[in-house]
Design a protein around this motif. Sequence first.
Motif, PDB file in Angstrom:
ATOM      1  N   MET A  32       0.809  -1.215   0.000  1.00 29.69           N
ATOM      2  CA  MET A  32       0.000   0.000   0.000  1.00 29.69           C
ATOM      3  C   MET A  32       0.846   1.271   0.000  1.00 29.69           C
ATOM      4  O   MET A  32       0.640   2.173  -0.819  1.00 29.69           O
ATOM      5  N   GLY A 186      -8.840   0.445  -1.139  1.00 26.71           N
ATOM      6  CA  GLY A 186      -8.722   1.499  -2.150  1.00 26.71           C
ATOM      7  C   GLY A 186     -10.032   2.230  -2.373  1.00 26.71           C
ATOM      8  O   GLY A 186     -10.070   3.469  -2.418  1.00 26.71           O
ATOM      9  N   CYS A 217      -5.653   6.215  -4.544  1.00 30.82           N
ATOM     10  CA  CYS A 217      -6.678   5.166  -4.534  1.00 30.82           C
ATOM     11  C   CYS A 217      -6.587   4.276  -5.768  1.00 30.82           C
ATOM     12  O   CYS A 217      -6.687   3.045  -5.664  1.00 30.82           O
ATOM     13  N   TYR A 218      -6.400   4.883  -6.937  1.00 28.61           N
ATOM     14  CA  TYR A 218      -6.314   4.080  -8.151  1.00 28.61           C
ATOM     15  C   TYR A 218      -5.051   3.219  -8.170  1.00 28.61           C
ATOM     16  O   TYR A 218      -5.052   2.107  -8.706  1.00 28.61           O
ATOM     17  N   ILE A 220      -3.618   1.921  -5.491  1.00 22.69           N
ATOM     18  CA  ILE A 220      -3.890   0.792  -4.595  1.00 22.69           C
ATOM     19  C   ILE A 220      -4.763  -0.238  -5.302  1.00 22.69           C
ATOM     20  O   ILE A 220      -4.521  -1.451  -5.212  1.00 22.69           O
ATOM     21  N   CYS A 221      -5.794   0.234  -6.017  1.00 24.79           N
ATOM     22  CA  CYS A 221      -6.666  -0.696  -6.749  1.00 24.79           C
ATOM     23  C   CYS A 221      -5.896  -1.430  -7.848  1.00 24.79           C
ATOM     24  O   CYS A 221      -6.151  -2.614  -8.112  1.00 24.79           O
TER      25      CYS A 221
END
Length: 469
Positions: A32, A186, A217-218, A220-221
Amino acid sequence: MTDLCKVGMEDLWSIATLLLQVWFSVMVGLIMIPAMFGLSLGVTSVYIQILVKILEWATLRIQRGHRDRPTLPVPAPLPNGLIQREGGSMEQEMGELRRYRTQSISRGDFALSDSFYFYRKGLESIVDDQVTQRFSSEELVSWNLLTRTNHNFHYISLRLTVIWGLGVIIRYCVLFPLRITLAIIGLSWLVIGTTLVGFLPNRRVKNWLSELVHLMCYRICARGLSATIQYHNKKNKPQKGGICVANHTSPIDIVILANDGCYAMVGQSHSGLMGVIQRSMVRSCPHVWFERSEMRDRHAVTSRLSAHVAAKSNLPILIFPEGTCINNTSVMMFKKGSFEIGGTIYPVAIKYDPRFGDAFWNSAKYNMVSYLLRMMTSWAIVVNVWYLPPMTRQEGEDATQFANRVKSAIAHQGGLLDMAWDGSLKRDKVKEEFKEQQQKMYSSMVVGKKGRNSQEPHTASTRRQCHWN
């Protein structure tokens, strides 16, 4: 005895708690945090290299098994279809048919042999339809040890079967829990972060924080999909106030592109979980969401998009002009609406490596949840992204011609087939105007431009030719 059971249960809980702590520590420290700052420790690269070696060994083992047992059917997918089609126009192909007649036929005459052209085209479409096969998963040259391609698999050896079994355990028992956890984190951080940023006043700090939250966030996804993304020609990245257009294979195309930069999304407003995410995102960033009634009003859509592009401080709009997902082999017709807005177009070509997983979303076969489960239980997502030089509408060029020029550039760069067919044929029937276009082409060929433009009255036979159906 009871005390021993209690002690045993306490020991089990202690071990489970320790394992969870180690699990989250590894996930946060090694996945992460590096992902949030766009860093890589090289673990995914090593994992992909190991996968390549295993798949190469499996391919050689399958080929050896086919040589030892020649009765096994060898799958031989043909990327260009079962039929070798001639690339000529209608007039050229009919000219070839007429050339074998003993009597010469002038341009303005009808020949019965012309009907064989339409018979052949109809049979070719029945045997090997070039359109509908773009809406099913592309076939691989060799089995990639995933369930999706095992309908061509026959038992070869014990070692190959053991490798497949170990792969199932690793994908479902190790990778899947890790990926689903990262995806939940995420998306949760996306909702919470964009909601909090949305309370800030509309200043430069808010825009900076919004872009930072979206990128984190993207990324992490993307790690939640074990995505390995290679970006090419970064100097051509979409700029603010522009329009980014790309070919469309999967819903995760958004994650792939937004992993390298922020975009303003365009789409229909939803309810449920998707609606919660959309409403939180739009608080911090000027995304463009339409109600279902607005989506049918082209003027309203164009006006809102034009207003967004006019503000040069806004993020570039991300649009997929095909309007549906195509199976990673082709680029189909671009809707011209995106090219009527004005401004600079930034083309992007996306090409997935099918050896590690099938990124194509066949919405007619799988719902969104089933599709995401398939993605999270595949080996990995390996994709190449090419940023093409910006393009603008040329003088005398209409929106359709501009869209076709951009589509051809994307198809050429991504090594995809450039197809003129509309992707809406995935669900709809062929429009009458396409049939009429073929009829007009044949009528103009038989009658000729001179006869069509002449003011003299047509003969009865010519009138019948003009109204041929």
